[in-house]
Design an enzyme around this catalytic site. Structure first.
Site, PDB file in Angstrom:
ATOM      1  N   ASP A 103      60.006  50.265  15.968  1.00  0.00           N
ATOM      2  CA  ASP A 103      59.304  49.130  16.580  1.00  0.00           C
ATOM      3  C   ASP A 103      58.782  48.186  15.503  1.00  0.00           C
ATOM      4  O   ASP A 103      59.444  47.971  14.491  1.00  0.00           O
ATOM      5  CB  ASP A 103      58.204  49.628  17.518  1.00  0.00           C
ATOM      6  CG  ASP A 103      58.779  50.332  18.751  1.00  0.00           C
ATOM      7  OD1 ASP A 103      59.957  50.104  19.068  1.00  0.00           O
ATOM      8  OD2 ASP A 103      58.047  51.116  19.379  1.00  0.00           O
TER       9      ASP A 103
ATOM     10  N   HIS B  48      71.429  55.980  -1.385  1.00  0.00           N
ATOM     11  CA  HIS B  48      70.578  57.109  -1.757  1.00  0.00           C
ATOM     12  C   HIS B  48      69.204  57.005  -1.101  1.00  0.00           C
ATOM     13  O   HIS B  48      68.336  57.844  -1.324  1.00  0.00           O
ATOM     14  CB  HIS B  48      70.428  57.172  -3.288  1.00  0.00           C
ATOM     15  CG  HIS B  48      69.915  58.463  -3.812  1.00  0.00           C
ATOM     16  ND1 HIS B  48      68.629  58.625  -4.296  1.00  0.00           N
ATOM     17  CD2 HIS B  48      70.509  59.664  -3.922  1.00  0.00           C
ATOM     18  CE1 HIS B  48      68.459  59.871  -4.699  1.00  0.00           C
ATOM     19  NE2 HIS B  48      69.583  60.531  -4.489  1.00  0.00           N
TER      20      HIS B  48
ATOM     21  N   LYS C  76      59.456  62.746  -5.544  1.00  0.00           N
ATOM     22  CA  LYS C  76      59.381  61.714  -6.585  1.00  0.00           C
ATOM     23  C   LYS C  76      58.053  60.990  -6.400  1.00  0.00           C
ATOM     24  O   LYS C  76      57.920  60.135  -5.524  1.00  0.00           O
ATOM     25  CB  LYS C  76      60.529  60.714  -6.492  1.00  0.00           C
ATOM     26  CG  LYS C  76      61.913  61.308  -6.779  1.00  0.00           C
ATOM     27  CD  LYS C  76      62.602  61.786  -5.541  1.00  0.00           C
ATOM     28  CE  LYS C  76      64.009  62.272  -5.855  1.00  0.00           C
ATOM     29  NZ  LYS C  76      64.665  62.834  -4.662  1.00  0.00           N
TER      30      LYS C  76
ATOM     31  N   ASP D  56      45.805  57.090 -12.954  1.00  0.00           N
ATOM     32  CA  ASP D  56      44.339  56.976 -12.940  1.00  0.00           C
ATOM     33  C   ASP D  56      43.742  57.187 -11.547  1.00  0.00           C
ATOM     34  O   ASP D  56      42.612  56.749 -11.289  1.00  0.00           O
ATOM     35  CB  ASP D  56      43.898  55.603 -13.474  1.00  0.00           C
ATOM     36  CG  ASP D  56      44.184  55.444 -14.963  1.00  0.00           C
ATOM     37  OD1 ASP D  56      44.307  56.477 -15.648  1.00  0.00           O
ATOM     38  OD2 ASP D  56      44.289  54.294 -15.427  1.00  0.00           O
TER      39      ASP D  56
ATOM     40  N   LYS E 102      66.039  56.860   1.670  1.00  0.00           N
ATOM     41  CA  LYS E 102      65.512  57.704   2.745  1.00  0.00           C
ATOM     42  C   LYS E 102      64.361  56.944   3.390  1.00  0.00           C
ATOM     43  O   LYS E 102      63.188  57.214   3.137  1.00  0.00           O
ATOM     44  CB  LYS E 102      65.012  59.050   2.207  1.00  0.00           C
ATOM     45  CG  LYS E 102      66.020  59.781   1.283  1.00  0.00           C
ATOM     46  CD  LYS E 102      65.695  59.565  -0.158  1.00  0.00           C
ATOM     47  CE  LYS E 102      66.441  60.454  -1.115  1.00  0.00           C
ATOM     48  NZ  LYS E 102      67.854  60.575  -0.989  1.00  0.00           N
TER      49      LYS E 102
ATOM     50  N   HIS F 164      62.058  68.434  -4.827  1.00  0.00           N
ATOM     51  CA  HIS F 164      62.828  67.203  -4.656  1.00  0.00           C
ATOM     52  C   HIS F 164      61.932  65.965  -4.588  1.00  0.00           C
ATOM     53  O   HIS F 164      62.418  64.856  -4.396  1.00  0.00           O
ATOM     54  CB  HIS F 164      63.660  67.326  -3.368  1.00  0.00           C
ATOM     55  CG  HIS F 164      64.783  66.350  -3.255  1.00  0.00           C
ATOM     56  ND1 HIS F 164      64.850  65.419  -2.251  1.00  0.00           N
ATOM     57  CD2 HIS F 164      65.891  66.159  -4.024  1.00  0.00           C
ATOM     58  CE1 HIS F 164      65.954  64.704  -2.378  1.00  0.00           C
ATOM     59  NE2 HIS F 164      66.601  65.117  -3.450  1.00  0.00           N
TER      60      HIS F 164
END
Length: 411
Positions: A299, A292, A115, A120, A294, A113
């Site tokens: 603080d 969508h 991404k 380089d 996350k 899952h």
């Protein structure tokens, strides 16, 4: 739980495909030596075609390109789509591919899952955005609200080494061996002031690392916790930490889905509302379009951006990656962005406005609560199989008539 923190990093928040795709495609077009990319979903649409064109162009000018997609999330890619890349030297890998059974995918759990993009070994992108038109506003009301970060600095080396090991496992060097050269040429502070760590989740060595980092931040928070998460159905311990934070005076705010892409996501999260609201946790439903993202802050310094939801799939089954960031400036940027969502596109859930719970809903809530409490232990007993990573073969080149005659003569 383990994480290697580095100093001297710089982070740029990228909101939705409008900001994410142009930066990734530009970085690929400017790559000189190497492009490494992991994604859960790659669609053969406008976005996927532009990514494919950028990848092909990089490979044709001699850049080494490795791509990894998930066999479930990207199951609909055609051979023609893939062949166009492998024909020019792209190494195209598929995580845990399986054939469909009666047209149905048979590997919906334990997915890759993550991404991640690394260019380089110098620039990295980490977040929750896949490659598809549904991450652009032009997709319409169902376009997703999501985030990623562009990263420069020493933590990119950790991300680079992690992806390299995932794609082509080799015996790793000791961390001081592989970092010493980079640290000499890239002193802390050259890129930025942020301390950062890549934190991953797998089913072998790091099954709870991301959740543990969330819990540490929540338990340490003194004034504020602001969390936006698409699929919110965490374990009992994390829920308990949120309640305890609110009870000790921390302002705890959750941004959850109000217009979900999957209705069950909202239903599951709503089962937890009363338990959290009763402790003083504030809940906001984002209603402009499907959430969508996350991301979270605690603080004035700590924040995280990545691929991990706070649900059983991400916390106990999927392979995930988040960056943990300690930087006041980035924290402010992310907080301001989330505050705008609250001010302009969210509906607050008030305890006194909740409908009186019927007996059957109370019973379901109790079942869900105890399911959450014991799910991590139960899932560890599920049968597992050894994951496979397949690499697509380049298409067979058809010989011209002259080449066929020459081969026959030589033979």
């Amino acid at each position: 739980m383990s994480a290697h923190w580095t100093k001297g990093n710089a982070f740029k928040l990228l909101e939705n495909g409008e900001e994410f795709y142009p930066r990734v495609f530009e970085a690929i077009r400017e790559a000189k030596k190497e492009v490494m990319l992991e994604t859960f979903i790659l669609f053969d649409d406008k976005v996927g075609q532009e990514l494919r064109a950028s990848i092909i162009s990089a490979a044709e000018r001699g850049v080494r390109v490795d791509m990894l997609v998930d066999g479930w999330g990207s199951a609909d890619l055609t051979p023609a789509f893939i062949d166009g890349m492998t024909a020019v030297g792209v190494s195209f890998h598929v995580f845990d591919p399986t054939s469909k059974l009666f047209g149905v995918r048979t590997n919906p759990v334990r997915r890759m899952h993550r991404k991640i993009v690394v260019i380089d070994g110098e620039i990295a992108f980490v977040g929750g955005i896949n490659y598809g038109l549904d991450h652009l506003a032009e997709f319409g009301p169902e376009a997703k609200q999501d985030y990623a970060v562009e990263i420069r600095g020493p933590v990119v080396d950790d991300i680079h080494q992690f992806v390299r090991m995932a794609l082509a496992p080799v015996k790793p060097k000791r961390w001081w061996q592989r970092r010493s050269k980079r640290l000499k040429s890239l002193p802390a502070g050259e890129n930025g002031t942020a301390s950062a760590a890549l934190v991953t989740r797998d089913n072998v060595d790091h099954p709870t690392d991301i959740e543990q980092h969330y819990r540490i931040a929540i338990r340490a928070a003194k004034s504020e916790i602001l969390l936006a998460n698409a699929y919110f159905f965490p374990g009992y311990r994390l829920l308990r930490d949120l309640r305890r934070a609110a009870k000790r005076g921390v302002r705890v705010r959750l941004i959850l889905q109000g217009e979900p892409d999957m209705p069950i996501a909202k239903l599951a999260a709503s089962m937890l509302y009363d338990y959290l609201l009763s402790a003083g946790v504030q809940i906001f439903e984002y209603c402009q379009r499907p959430l969508h993202g996350k991301v979270a802050i605690a603080d004035d310094e700590w924040s995280t951006v990545g691929s991990s939801n706070l649900d059983p799939l991400s916390l106990s089954l999927n392979l995930e990656a988040n960056v943990m960031i300690r930087d006041a400036a980035f924290n402010r940027v992310l907080r301001d962005n989330l505050q705008q969502l609250i001010d302009n596109h969210c509906k607050q859930i008030k305890p006194n406005e909740r409908p009186r719970r019927k007996i059957y809903r109370t019973f379901i809530g109790v079942v869900v609560f105890h399911f959450l409490r014991r799910f991590p232990a139960w899932v560890s007993m599920l049968p597992t199989h050894k994951f496979t990573l397949t690499t697509a073969e380049p298409p067979v080149q058809e010989l011209s008539h002259e080449q066929q005659r020459e081969r026959e003569i030589v033979g």
